[in-house]
Design a protein around this motif. Structure first.
Motif, mmCIF file in Angstrom:
data_model
loop_
_atom_site.group_PDB
_atom_site.id
_atom_site.type_symbol
_atom_site.label_atom_id
_atom_site.label_comp_id
_atom_site.label_asym_id
_atom_site.label_seq_id
_atom_site.Cartn_x
_atom_site.Cartn_y
_atom_site.Cartn_z
ATOM 1 N N THR A 191 0.329 -3.733 3.832
ATOM 2 C CA THR A 191 0.136 -4.614 2.680
ATOM 3 C C THR A 191 -1.323 -5.036 2.580
ATOM 4 O O THR A 191 -2.095 -4.931 3.549
ATOM 5 N N PHE A 192 -1.670 -5.522 1.363
ATOM 6 C CA PHE A 192 -3.011 -6.058 1.137
ATOM 7 C C PHE A 192 -2.864 -7.389 0.410
ATOM 8 O O PHE A 192 -2.252 -7.473 -0.658
ATOM 9 N N GLU A 193 -3.447 -8.445 0.987
ATOM 10 C CA GLU A 193 -3.348 -9.792 0.406
ATOM 11 C C GLU A 193 -4.538 -10.007 -0.528
ATOM 12 O O GLU A 193 -5.658 -10.252 -0.098
ATOM 13 N N MET B 70 0.831 -1.193 0.000
ATOM 14 C CA MET B 70 0.000 0.000 0.000
ATOM 15 C C MET B 70 0.876 1.257 0.000
ATOM 16 O O MET B 70 1.995 1.262 0.519
ATOM 17 N N ASN C 158 -13.055 -12.647 -1.590
ATOM 18 C CA ASN C 158 -12.066 -12.033 -0.714
ATOM 19 C C ASN C 158 -10.683 -12.677 -0.855
ATOM 20 O O ASN C 158 -9.972 -12.895 0.116
#
Length: 514
Positions: free
Chosen positions: A20-22, A15, A218
């Protein structure tokens, strides 16, 4: 036969603000030839991210995505380019057709990039366009056909290099219901021909046409359901294997020319505007260089760049050798020395025979000229008729005085004098060639000498009234009055002006001022 295998695939984005984005979490799946697979999920679920990884558009992931046994992460840049050209075909929701190319050229583009010969790629493009029902539209442009027909062109383009895997990203998202059914039937037929078709969608209606449905939510694979099986086509068209190469220079130029031709008006304006900008920059640089060269040439025109003017000591007082303010005798002596240096008088400023010998031996010095220069405070003058002018500077002729600084006439010869232009104009108009009376003070005694004006002189940056005579003539005048003229300035001449700085450095090393 397994073509693609996904094992523990993880995709993490960094980010902008940190953290962070998984986007994908431990995706595992295996795909075989002849499957029609739909990957279903809401917007932001990760399905498009997964397709980008499988398509080789993003190699920054963890885990394995193996195509025929080799992980895409281990592909070299060239192997990845070949994978895009030969092994994967893309069908986009918005078609992504090139507006200025006809349908044949749009479909054949992938073959053009692979440097396949024109005859082969045109033949193959026509076959595919006929297969998708566009036989009567081969030479039309994309804006001359409907949305459904555009998607058929996109499908034909995806098949042109006979890839093993077709990735369709929302292929029916911009189509009506009837056209959607036709396009899905065509995609189903592609899978029946033995290819793996992966179709990204958020529509259950579209997924119902597939034999396998993967659902992502998701970033996780929540279900993998087989809903049927396709019957292979009875007959399959075989094509010669396509050798993947880099696009030739000729094809690159051809495509560039077609692009320029299609947008001729805009490209012409851009080229015209760019040319004006370039010409403006070139003009400014030229003017700047011209002004610099003009100033340099002007300065060189008044002083010879091949000549180094040498003094025995600096004509300016040394700030590091100032006397004690309480020592009045030393202050007086320093003032006398400074005045002597400034006016050119005093024995401390005279060059000895030993000094001359040292200067002659400096490397690159081709000629040494003795000179004399003095600054008088109203004691020297020149007169013509009833006009009289004070001479502030008396100096001898040298190579340091260039021809361009002589405004009229010539350099002084025997018994001649060169006057600055201001002094000459003060005495009379057209004074060149006329005889004047030159008065100068030698050892406290004023003497007179008749001299002919050889020319007028203008020195850049100096307003002093100046008289210039030959060193030999001035030496004779001193001798006639019982005095010996000794040089207080020396001019070192070199044939190559590039050596001037070296000579100046050597002059300083010897303890002189240059």
């Amino acid at each position: 036969m397994d073509i693609l295998k996904l094992k523990n695939v993880v995709k993490i984005y960094k980010m902008a603000g940190g953290g962070t984005f998984e986007a994908l979490k431990n995706i595992n799946a295996t795909f075989s030839a002849g499957e029609l697979v739909s990957i279903v999920g809401e917007s932001g679920s990760g399905k498009s991210t997964l397709m980008n990884l499988i398509g080789g558009l993003d190699s920054d992931f963890e885990g394995e995505i193996s195509y025929r046994g080799k992980n895409l992460r281990d592909y070299t840049a060239q192997e990845l380019a070949d994978y895009h050209k030969k092994s994967i075909g893309f069908i986009f929701q918005n078609f992504n057709l090139i507006p200025h190319l006809n349908l044949i050229d749009n479909v054949a583009l992938a073959m053009t990039l692979s440097n396949v010969d024109k005859e082969t790629r045109v033949k193959r493009a026509k076959e595919l366009l006929e297969k998708v029902g566009l036989k009567d539209h081969l030479y039309k442009k994309p804006d001359q056909i409907s949305g459904g027909q555009k998607q058929r062109v996109a499908i034909a383009r995806a098949l042109i290099n006979d890839p093993d895997v077709i990735i369709a990203d929302e292929p029916t998202g911009a189509l009506d219901a009837e056209t959607t059914d036709n396009v899905l039937a065509l995609i189903k037929e592609i899978a029946q021909s033995g290819k793996l078709v992966l179709m990204v969608t958020h529509s259950d209606r579209v997924a119902a046409h597939c034999t396998r449905v993967l659902r992502i939510d998701n970033g996780e694979l929540v279900s993998d359901e087989v809903t049927g099986k396709l019957e292979p086509l009875a007959t399959r068209t075989e094509h010669d294997a396509i050798e993947v190469k880099n696009m030739s220079l000729f094809n690159a130029i051809r495509l560039a020319f077609l692009n320029m031709k299609a947008k001729l008006g805009r490209n012409t304006l851009v080229a015209f505007g760019t040319s004006i900008g370039i010409m403006a920059v070139v003009l400014m640089l030229s003017i700047g260089r011209g002004v610099t060269n003009y100033i340099k040439d002007t300065m060189n025109s008044y002083t010879n760049p091949n000549v180094t003017e040498v003094h025995r000591q600096s004509m300016m007082p040394d700030p590091d050798k100032q006397p004690d303010m309480d020592d009045h005798a030393e202050i007086s002596r320093m003032q006398q020395n400074n005045m002597a240096a400034l006016t050119g008088s005093g024995t401390d400023n005279d060059f000895t025979t030993k000094d001359i010998t040292k200067l002659k031996t400096i490397k690159h010095v081709d000629r040494l000229e003795k000179g004399y220069s003095t600054l008088s405070l109203g004691t020297n003058s020149v007169s013509y008729g009833d006009k009289n002018a004070t001479i502030m500077t008396l100096q001898t002729m040298s190579s340091n005085i260039t021809k361009s600084s002589i405004v009229s006439g010539k350099a002084p010869g025997k018994d001649e004098v060169l006057l600055d232009k201001g002094t000459a104009d003060l005495l009379a108009k057209n004074i060149v060639g006329k005889e004047v009376t030159f008065k100068l003070t030698i050892d406290g005694k004023q003497v007179e000498q008749k001299l002919k004006v050889s020319g007028t002189y203008e020195q850049q940056g100096s307003n002093f009234s100046t008289a210039i005579v030959r060193y030999s003539d001035l030496k004779d005048i001193f001798a006639q009055n019982g005095q010996t003229l000794k040089p207080n300035v020396v001019y070192l001449y070199t044939k190559d002006k590039d050596n001037t700085e070296k000579i100046k450095d050597e002059v300083k090393k010897l303890g002189f001022s240059g």
